[in-house]
Structures are given as structure tokens and as C-alpha cells.
Design a protein around this motif. Structure first.
Motif, PDB file in Angstrom:
ATOM      1  N   GLY A 164     141.948  45.640 -30.755  1.00 41.62           N
ATOM      2  CA  GLY A 164     143.180  45.188 -31.390  1.00 41.62           C
ATOM      3  C   GLY A 164     144.295  44.916 -30.398  1.00 41.62           C
ATOM      4  N   VAL A 165     144.381  45.725 -29.343  1.00 41.21           N
ATOM      5  CA  VAL A 165     145.392  45.505 -28.303  1.00 41.21           C
ATOM      6  C   VAL A 165     145.146  44.158 -27.628  1.00 41.21           C
ATOM      7  CG1 VAL A 165     146.259  46.337 -26.080  1.00 41.21           C
ATOM      8  CG2 VAL A 165     145.820  47.961 -27.926  1.00 41.21           C
ATOM      9  N   LEU A 166     143.892  43.852 -27.325  1.00 42.52           N
ATOM     10  CA  LEU A 166     143.552  42.571 -26.702  1.00 42.52           C
ATOM     11  C   LEU A 166     143.893  41.409 -27.626  1.00 42.52           C
ATOM     12  CD1 LEU A 166     140.105  43.560 -25.164  1.00 42.52           C
ATOM     13  CD2 LEU A 166     142.320  43.458 -24.001  1.00 42.52           C
ATOM     14  N   ILE A 167     143.589  41.556 -28.891  1.00 40.75           N
ATOM     15  CA  ILE A 167     143.899  40.500 -29.865  1.00 40.75           C
ATOM     16  C   ILE A 167     145.405  40.288 -29.959  1.00 40.75           C
ATOM     17  CG2 ILE A 167     143.834  39.948 -32.334  1.00 40.75           C
ATOM     18  CD1 ILE A 167     141.010  41.328 -32.330  1.00 40.75           C
ATOM     19  N   ASP A 168     146.171  41.368 -29.992  1.00 41.75           N
ATOM     20  CA  ASP A 168     147.631  41.236 -30.039  1.00 41.75           C
ATOM     21  C   ASP A 168     148.161  40.499 -28.815  1.00 41.75           C
ATOM     22  OD1 ASP A 168     147.739  42.552 -32.479  1.00 41.75           O
ATOM     23  OD2 ASP A 168     148.335  44.484 -31.603  1.00 41.75           O
ATOM     24  N   ARG A 169     147.633  40.805 -27.639  1.00 41.59           N
ATOM     25  CA  ARG A 169     148.092  40.114 -26.419  1.00 41.59           C
ATOM     26  C   ARG A 169     147.708  38.641 -26.438  1.00 41.59           C
ATOM     27  NH1 ARG A 169     149.818  43.014 -21.848  1.00 41.59           N
ATOM     28  NH2 ARG A 169     150.272  40.956 -20.999  1.00 41.59           N
ATOM     29  N   ILE A 170     146.530  38.338 -26.944  1.00 42.07           N
ATOM     30  CA  ILE A 170     146.120  36.935 -27.044  1.00 42.07           C
ATOM     31  C   ILE A 170     147.034  36.201 -28.021  1.00 42.07           C
ATOM     32  CG2 ILE A 170     144.263  35.414 -27.866  1.00 42.07           C
ATOM     33  CD1 ILE A 170     142.316  37.603 -26.660  1.00 42.07           C
ATOM     34  N   HIS A 171     147.326  36.802 -29.150  1.00 39.85           N
ATOM     35  CA  HIS A 171     148.248  36.179 -30.108  1.00 39.85           C
ATOM     36  C   HIS A 171     149.613  35.946 -29.475  1.00 39.85           C
ATOM     37  CE1 HIS A 171     145.949  37.705 -33.912  1.00 39.85           C
ATOM     38  NE2 HIS A 171     145.284  36.782 -33.261  1.00 39.85           N
ATOM     39  N   ALA A 180     136.192  38.845 -33.917  1.00 44.85           N
ATOM     40  CA  ALA A 180     137.647  38.943 -34.020  1.00 44.85           C
ATOM     41  C   ALA A 180     138.308  38.456 -32.733  1.00 44.85           C
ATOM     42  CB  ALA A 180     138.061  40.378 -34.335  1.00 44.85           C
ATOM     43  N   LEU A 181     137.773  38.829 -31.586  1.00 46.93           N
ATOM     44  CA  LEU A 181     138.303  38.369 -30.308  1.00 46.93           C
ATOM     45  C   LEU A 181     138.090  36.871 -30.161  1.00 46.93           C
ATOM     46  CD1 LEU A 181     139.650  39.413 -27.714  1.00 46.93           C
ATOM     47  CD2 LEU A 181     137.358  39.709 -26.763  1.00 46.93           C
ATOM     48  N   ARG A 182     136.913  36.409 -30.546  1.00 45.94           N
ATOM     49  CA  ARG A 182     136.618  34.973 -30.518  1.00 45.94           C
ATOM     50  C   ARG A 182     137.608  34.204 -31.373  1.00 45.94           C
ATOM     51  NH1 ARG A 182     135.128  30.925 -33.444  1.00 45.94           N
ATOM     52  NH2 ARG A 182     133.486  29.479 -32.869  1.00 45.94           N
ATOM     53  N   HIS A 201     122.671  38.454 -23.312  1.00 44.86           N
ATOM     54  CA  HIS A 201     122.474  37.031 -23.068  1.00 44.86           C
ATOM     55  C   HIS A 201     123.348  36.152 -23.956  1.00 44.86           C
ATOM     56  CE1 HIS A 201     118.174  37.781 -21.321  1.00 44.86           C
ATOM     57  NE2 HIS A 201     119.120  38.466 -20.696  1.00 44.86           N
ATOM     58  N   VAL A 202     123.785  36.674 -25.075  1.00 47.77           N
ATOM     59  CA  VAL A 202     124.567  35.880 -26.025  1.00 47.77           C
ATOM     60  C   VAL A 202     126.042  36.209 -25.895  1.00 47.77           C
ATOM     61  CG1 VAL A 202     124.990  35.422 -28.473  1.00 47.77           C
ATOM     62  CG2 VAL A 202     122.652  35.720 -27.646  1.00 47.77           C
ATOM     63  N   SER A 203     126.854  35.168 -25.799  1.00 48.27           N
ATOM     64  CA  SER A 203     128.300  35.321 -25.810  1.00 48.27           C
ATOM     65  C   SER A 203     128.854  34.641 -27.042  1.00 48.27           C
ATOM     66  CB  SER A 203     128.928  34.687 -24.564  1.00 48.27           C
ATOM     67  OG  SER A 203     130.334  34.589 -24.726  1.00 48.27           O
ATOM     68  N   VAL A 204     129.563  35.402 -27.866  1.00 49.33           N
ATOM     69  CA  VAL A 204     130.230  34.788 -29.015  1.00 49.33           C
ATOM     70  C   VAL A 204     131.540  34.147 -28.584  1.00 49.33           C
ATOM     71  CG1 VAL A 204     129.120  36.348 -30.663  1.00 49.33           C
ATOM     72  CG2 VAL A 204     131.417  36.898 -29.806  1.00 49.33           C
ATOM     73  N   ILE A 205     131.970  34.404 -27.348  1.00 46.75           N
ATOM     74  CA  ILE A 205     133.198  33.835 -26.801  1.00 46.75           C
ATOM     75  C   ILE A 205     132.947  32.428 -26.254  1.00 46.75           C
ATOM     76  CG2 ILE A 205     135.038  34.163 -25.085  1.00 46.75           C
ATOM     77  CD1 ILE A 205     134.887  36.355 -27.341  1.00 46.75           C
ATOM     78  N   ALA A 206     131.787  32.208 -25.663  1.00 49.62           N
ATOM     79  CA  ALA A 206     131.480  30.941 -24.988  1.00 49.62           C
ATOM     80  C   ALA A 206     131.766  29.693 -25.821  1.00 49.62           C
ATOM     81  CB  ALA A 206     130.033  30.943 -24.491  1.00 49.62           C
ATOM     82  N   PRO A 207     131.469  29.672 -27.123  1.00 48.21           N
ATOM     83  CA  PRO A 207     131.724  28.452 -27.886  1.00 48.21           C
ATOM     84  C   PRO A 207     133.202  28.045 -27.984  1.00 48.21           C
ATOM     85  CG  PRO A 207     130.111  29.800 -29.020  1.00 48.21           C
ATOM     86  CD  PRO A 207     130.678  30.639 -27.902  1.00 48.21           C
TER      87      PRO A 207
END
Length: 147
Positions: free
Chosen positions: A55-62, A84-86, A112-118
Motif C-alpha cells: 500500500g505504501v508503494l501504491i500511494d507513492r506511485i499515485h 494492485a501495483l500493476r 518467470h512471470v511479471s504482471v508488471i511487464a505489460p
């Protein structure tokens, strides 16, 4: 001057101690100092964030919305499952470069899978602390191309 948020996820505060055979001996502070030196030459201003809490990371991204020009992120283990981060990265509409110190594609299958990459402009993995400098250079190039 372009502004870049550098986000580091869970356990990256333990760099230099955690599995040095995988992640090397450099600390997160060492990497931040290395990036600061590089950023000066790229005319990029950096803001750093590390947290073990999603949640802290999400708040900083927002908070980067409207204040930053791009995001350099090592999501750590959140890479593999944090929708959620994605979604946070996607929602701010900024260019994103994903970095990993180890080559996630040569490790355990779940890595091997990144949900962030897309939602990222690109991904750099496997070059130790150098993944960050390669990532910052790539992100600076993307930001300039969009200007």
C-alpha cells in the motif's frame, strides 16, 4: 529537468545482506548513490521510495501523477502477483521501466512471470546493480522521446 520516481519493493532494503550470491554485495544505499551520480549527467532528478508494504508503494506511485515524468521500479516479489501495483502503475500514465538484479527468467518458475511487464515500456534483468543504471538510461531516453 525530468523527474523520476525510483521504487523498490519488499526486501530490497536488505540488499548487501540478503543472498549475496544472487543479489551481490551492494546495498540499496550504494545503488541510490550510483543512480544519483548517473542522474546528474542525464539531467534527471530522482526521488526514492522503498517499502515492504504494498500500500505504501501504491500511494507513492499515485503521488507521482502530475509530479513525475517516469518511474523506475524493482517491485521485488510483488512482480509476480501484485495486480494492485500493476494497476497503480497503469493508472498514473507515466512511462515505467522494470528492473531486476537477477535474471528472473533463469530462476524458479514462479519468478518467470511479471504482471508488471505489460504496463512497462521495458524490463531489464540480470545485470546486478547495473540493471538500475541501464534502466535509468532507458527511462531517460523514453521520457525524452515523449517530450
Amino acid at each position: 529537468m525530468a523527474k523520476v520516481l525510483v521504487v523498490n519493493g519488499p526486501n530490497l532494503n536488505m540488499l548487501g545482506v540478503r543472498e549475496p550470491g544472487v543479489y551481490g554485495s551492494r546495498t540499496l544505499s550504494d545503488i541510490e548513490n550510483m543512480l544519483r551520480e548517473q542522474a546528474a549527467g542525464l539531467q534527471v532528478e530522482l526521488d526514492f521510495c522503498q517499502s515492504n508494504h504494498e500500500g505504501v508503494l501504491i500511494d507513492r506511485i499515485h503521488a507521482a501523477f502530475g509530479t513525475m515524468d517516469g518511474i523506475l521500479i524493482n517491485p521485488g516479489a510483488l512482480t509476480h502477483y501484485s495486480y494492485a501495483l500493476r494497476d497503480a502503475l497503469s493508472s498514473v500514465g507515466l512511462p515505467v521501466v522494470e528492473v531486476h538484479m537477477s535474471n528472473i527468467h533463469k530462476r524458479e518458475p514462479f519468478r518467470h512471470v511479471s504482471v508488471i511487464a505489460p504496463v512497462a515500456a521495458g524490463q531489464i534483468a540480470g545485470f546486478g546493480a547495473g540493471s538500475y543504471t541501464l534502466g535509468l538510461q532507458a527511462l531517460a531516453d523514453v521520457i525524452r522521446q515523449q517530450a
